[in-house]
Design a protein around this motif. Structure first.
Motif, short mmCIF file in Angstrom:
data_model
loop_
_atom_site.label_atom_id
_atom_site.label_comp_id
_atom_site.label_asym_id
_atom_site.label_seq_id
_atom_site.Cartn_x
_atom_site.Cartn_y
_atom_site.Cartn_z
N LEU A 95 0.80 -1.28 0.03
CA LEU A 95 -0.04 0.18 -0.11
C LEU A 95 0.76 1.31 0.01
O LEU A 95 0.36 2.41 0.53
N ASP A 96 1.81 1.10 -0.47
CA ASP A 96 2.88 2.50 -0.62
C ASP A 96 2.50 3.25 -1.77
O ASP A 96 2.51 4.50 -1.98
N THR A 97 2.26 2.62 -3.12
CA THR A 97 1.77 3.25 -4.03
C THR A 97 0.82 2.56 -5.01
O THR A 97 0.51 1.53 -4.84
N CYS A 98 -0.02 3.32 -5.73
CA CYS A 98 -0.85 2.65 -7.16
C CYS A 98 -0.74 3.84 -8.21
O CYS A 98 -0.43 4.85 -8.00
N ASP A 99 -0.84 3.12 -9.37
CA ASP A 99 -1.35 3.92 -10.56
C ASP A 99 -2.71 3.60 -11.17
O ASP A 99 -3.16 2.65 -10.83
N ILE A 100 -3.28 4.71 -11.50
CA ILE A 100 -4.58 4.32 -12.12
C ILE A 100 -4.62 4.74 -13.53
O ILE A 100 -4.14 5.90 -13.93
N PHE A 101 -4.91 3.96 -14.44
CA PHE A 101 -5.11 4.19 -15.90
C PHE A 101 -6.53 4.26 -16.24
O PHE A 101 -7.30 3.79 -15.87
N ASN A 112 -0.26 8.53 -10.77
CA ASN A 112 0.40 7.71 -9.78
C ASN A 112 -0.03 8.37 -8.42
O ASN A 112 0.06 9.77 -8.21
N PHE A 113 -0.36 7.61 -7.31
CA PHE A 113 -0.42 8.06 -6.19
C PHE A 113 0.29 7.41 -5.06
O PHE A 113 0.60 6.10 -5.16
N GLU A 114 1.04 8.29 -4.14
CA GLU A 114 1.93 7.65 -3.29
C GLU A 114 0.88 7.79 -1.90
O GLU A 114 0.25 8.73 -1.76
N LEU A 115 0.93 6.44 -1.31
CA LEU A 115 -0.05 6.37 -0.24
C LEU A 115 0.32 6.56 1.01
O LEU A 115 1.31 6.03 1.34
N PRO A 116 -0.07 7.55 1.78
CA PRO A 116 0.47 7.79 3.18
C PRO A 116 0.56 6.91 4.14
O PRO A 116 -0.52 6.22 4.05
N ARG A 117 1.42 6.53 4.85
CA ARG A 117 1.54 5.51 6.03
C ARG A 117 0.39 5.93 6.95
O ARG A 117 -0.21 5.30 7.98
N LYS A 118 0.44 7.41 7.36
CA LYS A 118 -0.43 7.94 8.56
C LYS A 118 -1.43 8.78 7.73
O LYS A 118 -1.37 9.20 6.76
N ALA A 119 -2.78 8.76 8.22
CA ALA A 119 -3.89 9.60 7.78
C ALA A 119 -3.69 10.96 7.88
O ALA A 119 -2.93 11.51 8.64
N PRO A 120 -3.80 11.55 6.55
CA PRO A 120 -3.62 12.94 6.63
C PRO A 120 -4.27 13.89 7.78
O PRO A 120 -5.28 13.24 8.21
N GLU A 121 -3.67 15.11 8.00
CA GLU A 121 -4.21 15.76 9.32
C GLU A 121 -5.79 16.24 9.14
O GLU A 121 -6.65 16.37 10.16
N ASN A 122 -6.21 16.34 7.66
CA ASN A 122 -7.41 16.61 7.64
C ASN A 122 -8.65 15.80 7.63
O ASN A 122 -9.97 15.98 7.28
N THR A 123 -7.97 14.51 7.83
CA THR A 123 -9.11 13.33 7.70
C THR A 123 -9.77 13.04 9.10
O THR A 123 -9.30 13.31 10.15
#
Length: 133
Positions: A95-101, A112-123
């Protein structure tokens, strides 16, 4: 132990203007082409789920390989009929990265999306009461 470190999920949607017969014929050809393309590129398996005006698929690869996924998108755009559009999500299992086509006849786009290990502050945080046993 599972040796596959990448999953690919996809959907292809048919135009409403396709007749039922044309849709079935298009779907069979699309499944054959996708089967050759993905299995030929090293996918471990390829599962199809037809759902009305949509064909869904899922497969796994040993490694997460953005360059390979771009080649697959390029080849797919080359055989995709004009009345079909598609998307696929390539997900690294850690779950570090994903590509959407996004794929259409003769063209494709990717993000490309880099997926953060911690939830963003505004979540929003949802609190749960602990249950002691």
């Amino acid at each position: 132990m599972d040796k596959n470190r990448s999953e690919v999920y996809g959907t292809f949607t048919y135009a409403e203007s396709l007749t039922y017969y044309d849709l079935l014929e298009t779907e069979n050809t699309l499944k054959e082409n996708l089967d050759k393309l993905f299995l030929g590129a090293g996918a471990e398996h390829l599962d199809f789920t037809p759902l009305g005006d949509m064909l869904m698929f899922q497969c796994a690869f040993e490694e997460y390989d953005s360059d390979l996924y771009r080649k697959l998108a390029d080849k797919c755009a080359g055989f995709l009929p004009a009345k079909v559009s598609g998307r696929f999500l390539c997900l690294e299992k850690n779950l570090d990265t994903c590509d959407i086509f996004w794929i259409r006849h003769g063209e494709w786009q990717v993000m490309n999306f880099e997926l953060p290990r911690k939830a963003p502050e505004n979540t929003p945080v949802h609190m749960v009461k602990s249950v002691d046993k």
